[in-house]
Scaffold this motif. Structure first.
Motif, PDB file in Angstrom:
ATOM      1  N   ASN A  52      12.977   6.985  -2.599  1.00 41.52           N
ATOM      2  CA  ASN A  52      12.261   7.547  -1.459  1.00 41.52           C
ATOM      3  C   ASN A  52      10.754   7.346  -1.547  1.00 41.52           C
ATOM      4  N   LEU A  53      10.236   7.128  -2.745  1.00 37.97           N
ATOM      5  CA  LEU A  53       8.811   6.820  -2.899  1.00 37.97           C
ATOM      6  C   LEU A  53       8.511   5.370  -2.541  1.00 37.97           C
ATOM      7  N   LEU A  54       9.422   4.463  -2.883  1.00 39.53           N
ATOM      8  CA  LEU A  54       9.139   3.035  -2.745  1.00 39.53           C
ATOM      9  C   LEU A  54       9.713   2.401  -1.484  1.00 39.53           C
ATOM     10  N   CYS A  55      10.694   3.050  -0.836  1.00 42.28           N
ATOM     11  CA  CYS A  55      11.290   2.420   0.340  1.00 42.28           C
ATOM     12  C   CYS A  55      10.343   2.493   1.537  1.00 42.28           C
ATOM     13  N   ALA A  56      10.787   2.002   2.668  1.00 43.56           N
ATOM     14  CA  ALA A  56       9.953   1.964   3.878  1.00 43.56           C
ATOM     15  C   ALA A  56       9.348   3.332   4.162  1.00 43.56           C
ATOM     16  N   PRO A  57       8.096   3.384   4.619  1.00 41.17           N
ATOM     17  CA  PRO A  57       7.445   4.664   4.887  1.00 41.17           C
ATOM     18  C   PRO A  57       7.944   5.294   6.178  1.00 41.17           C
ATOM     19  N   CYS A  58       7.273   6.336   6.622  1.00 43.14           N
ATOM     20  CA  CYS A  58       7.666   7.031   7.847  1.00 43.14           C
ATOM     21  C   CYS A  58       7.379   6.161   9.077  1.00 43.14           C
ATOM     22  N   THR A  79       0.810  -1.215   0.000  1.00 44.82           N
ATOM     23  CA  THR A  79       0.000   0.000   0.000  1.00 44.82           C
ATOM     24  C   THR A  79       0.848   1.272   0.000  1.00 44.82           C
ATOM     25  N   CYS A  80       1.931   1.263   0.771  1.00 40.22           N
ATOM     26  CA  CYS A  80       2.742   2.477   0.917  1.00 40.22           C
ATOM     27  C   CYS A  80       3.602   2.770  -0.300  1.00 40.22           C
ATOM     28  N   PHE A  81       3.506   1.967  -1.368  1.00 41.88           N
ATOM     29  CA  PHE A  81       4.169   2.318  -2.620  1.00 41.88           C
ATOM     30  C   PHE A  81       3.477   3.515  -3.281  1.00 41.88           C
ATOM     31  N   ILE A  82       2.184   3.694  -3.000  1.00 44.19           N
ATOM     32  CA  ILE A  82       1.450   4.820  -3.574  1.00 44.19           C
ATOM     33  C   ILE A  82       1.926   6.118  -2.916  1.00 44.19           C
ATOM     34  N   PRO A  83       2.263   7.150  -3.701  1.00 49.27           N
ATOM     35  CA  PRO A  83       2.746   8.415  -3.107  1.00 49.27           C
ATOM     36  C   PRO A  83       1.687   9.048  -2.207  1.00 49.27           C
ATOM     37  N   CYS A  84       2.007   9.199  -0.930  1.00 52.96           N
ATOM     38  CA  CYS A  84       1.097   9.856   0.008  1.00 52.96           C
ATOM     39  C   CYS A  84       1.374  11.355   0.006  1.00 52.96           C
ATOM     40  N   GLY A  85       0.610  12.092   0.789  1.00 50.09           N
ATOM     41  CA  GLY A  85       0.791  13.542   0.841  1.00 50.09           C
ATOM     42  C   GLY A  85       2.175  13.947   1.302  1.00 50.09           C
ATOM     43  N   ALA A  86       2.771  13.147   2.208  1.00 46.79           N
ATOM     44  CA  ALA A  86       4.101  13.479   2.729  1.00 46.79           C
ATOM     45  C   ALA A  86       5.191  13.246   1.692  1.00 46.79           C
TER      46      ALA A  86
END
Length: 727
Positions: A636-642, A428-435
């Protein structure tokens, strides 16, 4: 007297809209299931003693998905004083299935028929009085969107909570009713009278959780099983299917006397639009064009101008110089002036410079969501996802994650199968979020002249990463199997409602701003301190010296990891690592470091008419290389999220090994993709062949093998193995 009223209903029936209207809350409203995955509570306006609970949208009280478990456990375990059952008046027959179950709980029920404005506009008629008589409970008309009838609904719920009682409908007939009556008499007679029928029906359905809870004696259970078996023989079906069928037979008979449809067999306006936007051939090109337009407006045109103004003029020419002059005028030490002006204001300002751009993006996405188009996207993507072993339900968390990864990960609860839910959490976190979008905006403005194609590419790279990962993971034992079926009610198209759009935009934007004012401030101070102190010649403040800072030393050590990816500068390495704390901090790091070290270059670029704040970053930290900057963006878009999203992954996985596997997979996948992009891009643009080029080719071959290898874990092979094992 404290009263608790639960809002229950199908997904997308208007519960959260009603909850916001009744409580004054600003909960997110969306046109797909999974927007609410946990119960939310608020006080009824002007009634401090009335608590309203917004439950996740569910189709039944049979707990197949996690959000159904949340709703059922609350209703059965907490037993609110009343249930306000919201039903969609435009889909009355489907919505009443849940109503038949709610009235069996023994909790007073009020049915609120929502979207009556749409029902009336269509020329349809619902006989509210007859519906109330048939259901055995109070029924009211409302339009949660327009705010009509909602106070009457709340007052009706309060009244039945104090004085009312809902009599369960005798929905079943023949041997089914006989068996249920026998179960009430033999097995659940010790339960409170108002709960007996619900428990009896669940025992008839052989609900494992209820059977475990009841601990029925073996001889009694044997007699009950005989009654159930007799009903199954008479109806020639299994017990659960019999109950489902009996409910729909009852609802169909009820609808004949309560509902009159004006236009039978005619296509509605929404249906006519869907013939185009969900067309097998046109759907994807239309979606691509719409997303390109969204990013062109938000990132490329209006958004690019706002970033230039915010970074170059507001912060670059007014705020930072003004703060610097003011602090010097009152006699502040040089180190304190640098900390406040360059470290804090420069770092936070770099992030806040993207706020207008983000608000425009969130506004456009909110309009698409509220008018009903984005729910069609989930339907469109289901067709694609299923070809690669994914469920269309996996795309819903990804739609939610376009605002923030945390609710996106949580929305995976709508997926019934554990393996599909885990795979969705991992992708899911592969999709670019607002951050992450400020990173996209930064790279687009710093190297690519504000091109909207960069932002559009970033979005579809995220989608492609999900699909590729789905194919690869589905061919492993842990994730093998057919995807969960995806059934979703598509809402009718309607003009976006300003209050909903603005609420959704502000909620996403305010989350972005809050992080800039908290996490980013703290990180900016840390960056300044580490970049202003050195151990060379003893621990001291660098000032105007050229010694290597502590941050520089740390960054140089980390940069080795990213040399094969093209961004081996220590500043980019530090930004990437701190991006794990908060993705906005990637921009914050560049803002702090560029404002501290590149004032002369910035002035030169301003004189040349360039966007100084961004171009400095492109020139200094990526050497003006578009390929290196693009590789940096992809990683930075595809690696582990925050950290916040990692915490959500940990909660949803509820297993340390799976959490580490998810985070490790994202980092490895990001590294592999960035390596291939940069090294092969360098090769094709005349950069020559190196050992890292060879490594990239090996990685690409490995990924292609994982994509196209035969799936030995498909259902047929598993069935053969199981059969062989039995023999």
């Amino acid at each position: 007297m404290e009263l608790r009223i639960a809002l229950a209903g199908n997904p997308n029936c208007g519960k959260t809209t009603l909850f916001n209207a009744l409580t004054g809350s600003n909960q997110y409203v969306g046109n797909w299931p999974g927007v609410t995955v946990e119960k939310k509570e608020g006080k009824l306006k002007k009634h401090a003693d009335i608590t309203i609970t917004d439950l996740p949208g569910i189709y039944s009280l049979s707990p197949y998905t996690l959000e159904e478990v949340v709703a059922r456990n609350y209703l059965i375990g907490e037993r609110p004083d009343a249930i306000l059952n919201i039903v969609d008046g435009t889909n009355l027959e489907r919505n009443l299935y849940l109503t038949t179950q709610l009235t069996e709980l023994g909790i007073p029920v009020v049915v609120a028929v929502n979207m009556m404005d749409v029902v009336q506009k269509n020329g349809d008629k619902i006989n509210i009085a007859e519906l109330s008589r048939e259901l055995g409970c109070k029924v009211v008309e409302i339009s949660a969107l327009k705010g009509t009838g909602i106070l009457e609904a709340a007052e009706a719920a309060i009244d039945v909570a104090k004085n009312g009682k809902t009599v369960p409908m005798h929905t079943f007939s023949g041997a089914v009713e006989h068996a249920i009556a026998h179960i009430e008499e033999a097995a659940v007679h010790e339960m409170p009278e108002e709960q007996q029928r619900w428990y009896a029906i669940k025992i008839f359905e052989r609900d494992d959780k209820v059977l475990e809870q009841m601990n029925i004696a073996a001889d009694v259970l044997a007699h009950i099983e005989a009654d159930i078996k007799a009903a199954e023989d008479e109806c020639d079906d299994d017990a659960e299917s019999i109950i489902t069928n009996e409910r729909y037979i009852y609802i169909a008979s009820l609808m004949k006397g309560c509902y009159k449809k004006a236009r039978t067999g005619q296509l509605s306006t929404s249906d006519k639009i869907d013939r185009i936007v969900t067309n097998r051939i046109l759907a994807l090109p239309i979606f691509a064009v719409i997303m390109w337009a969204v990013y062109t407006i938000s990132i490329g045109t209006i958004g690019d101008w706002t970033v230039g103004f915010m970074n170059d003029t507001l912060f670059g020419e007014w705020i930072v110089p003004g703060v610097t002059s003011g602090l010097k005028a009152i006699g502040c030490a040089d180190w304190l002036t640098s900390l406040v002006a360059d470290g804090i204001v420069g770092g936070v300002g770099a992030v806040l410079g993207f706020v207008p751009q983000m608000l425009i993006l969130f506004l456009l996405l909110s309009i698409l969501e509220d008018c009903g188009y984005m729910s069609r996207v989930a339907f469109i993507m289901d067709r694609i996802f299923r070809k690669f072993g994914l469920s269309g339900k996996s795309f819903i968390p990804m739609l939610v994650a376009s605002g923030c990864g945390v609710p996106g990960v949580m929305a995976s609860r709508t997926i019934e199968q554990d393996r599909d839910r885990k795979m969705t959490i991992m992708t899911t976190c592969f999709i670019p979020c607002g951050a992450k979008m400020p990173i996209v905006g930064l790279i687009s403005g710093a190297v690519f002249g504000g091109s909207a194609w960069v932002a559009t590419a970033a979005y579809f790279i995220g989608v492609a990463a999900v699909i590729v990962s789905g194919i690869i993971l589905k061919k492993t034992k842990a994730f093998a199997g057919d995807p969960a079926p995806f059934v979703m009610e598509l809402p009718a198209y309607h003009a976006p409602v300003a209050s909903n759009v603005l609420r959704a935009t502000w909620e996403r934007g305010w989350s972005f701003i809050k992080r800039a004012g908290t996490v980013i401030v703290a990180a900016s101070i840390i960056i300044w301190v580490l970049n202003s102190l050195t151990f060379e010649g003893g621990f001291h403040y660098i000032g105007d010296g050229d010694e290597m800072s502590i941050l520089n030393v740390i960054g140089e050590g980390l940069a080795v990891l990213f040399v094969p990816l093209g961004f081996g500068e220590w500043q980019a390495a530090v930004a990437t690592i701190l991006g794990l704390v908060a993705k906005e901090e990637v921009v914050g790091v560049f803002g702090s470091l560029s404002s501290m070290a590149n004032a002369d270059l910035a002035m030169e670029l301003v004189e040349e008419g360039n966007s100084a704040a961004l171009t400095v970053i492109g020139q200094e930290f990526f050497g003006g290389s578009g390929l290196a900057a693009f590789s940096f963006m992809i990683f930075n878009l595809l690696c582990a999220p925050c950290f916040a999203a990692m915490g959500a992954i940990k909660r949803e996985m509820n297993n340390a090994k799976w959490t580490c596997a998810a985070i490790g997979y994202m980092c490895a996948f990001a590294y592999a993709v960035s390596l291939v992009v940069y090294q092969l891009g360098t090769l094709f643009t005349g950069g020559g062949f190196s050992i890292w080029t060879a490594a990239a080719i090996v990685v690409l071959i490995g990924m292609l093998y994982l994509l196209f290898r035969r799936n030995k874990y498909n259902d047929n092979v598993l069935a053969v193995h199981a059969s062989a094992a039995q023999n």
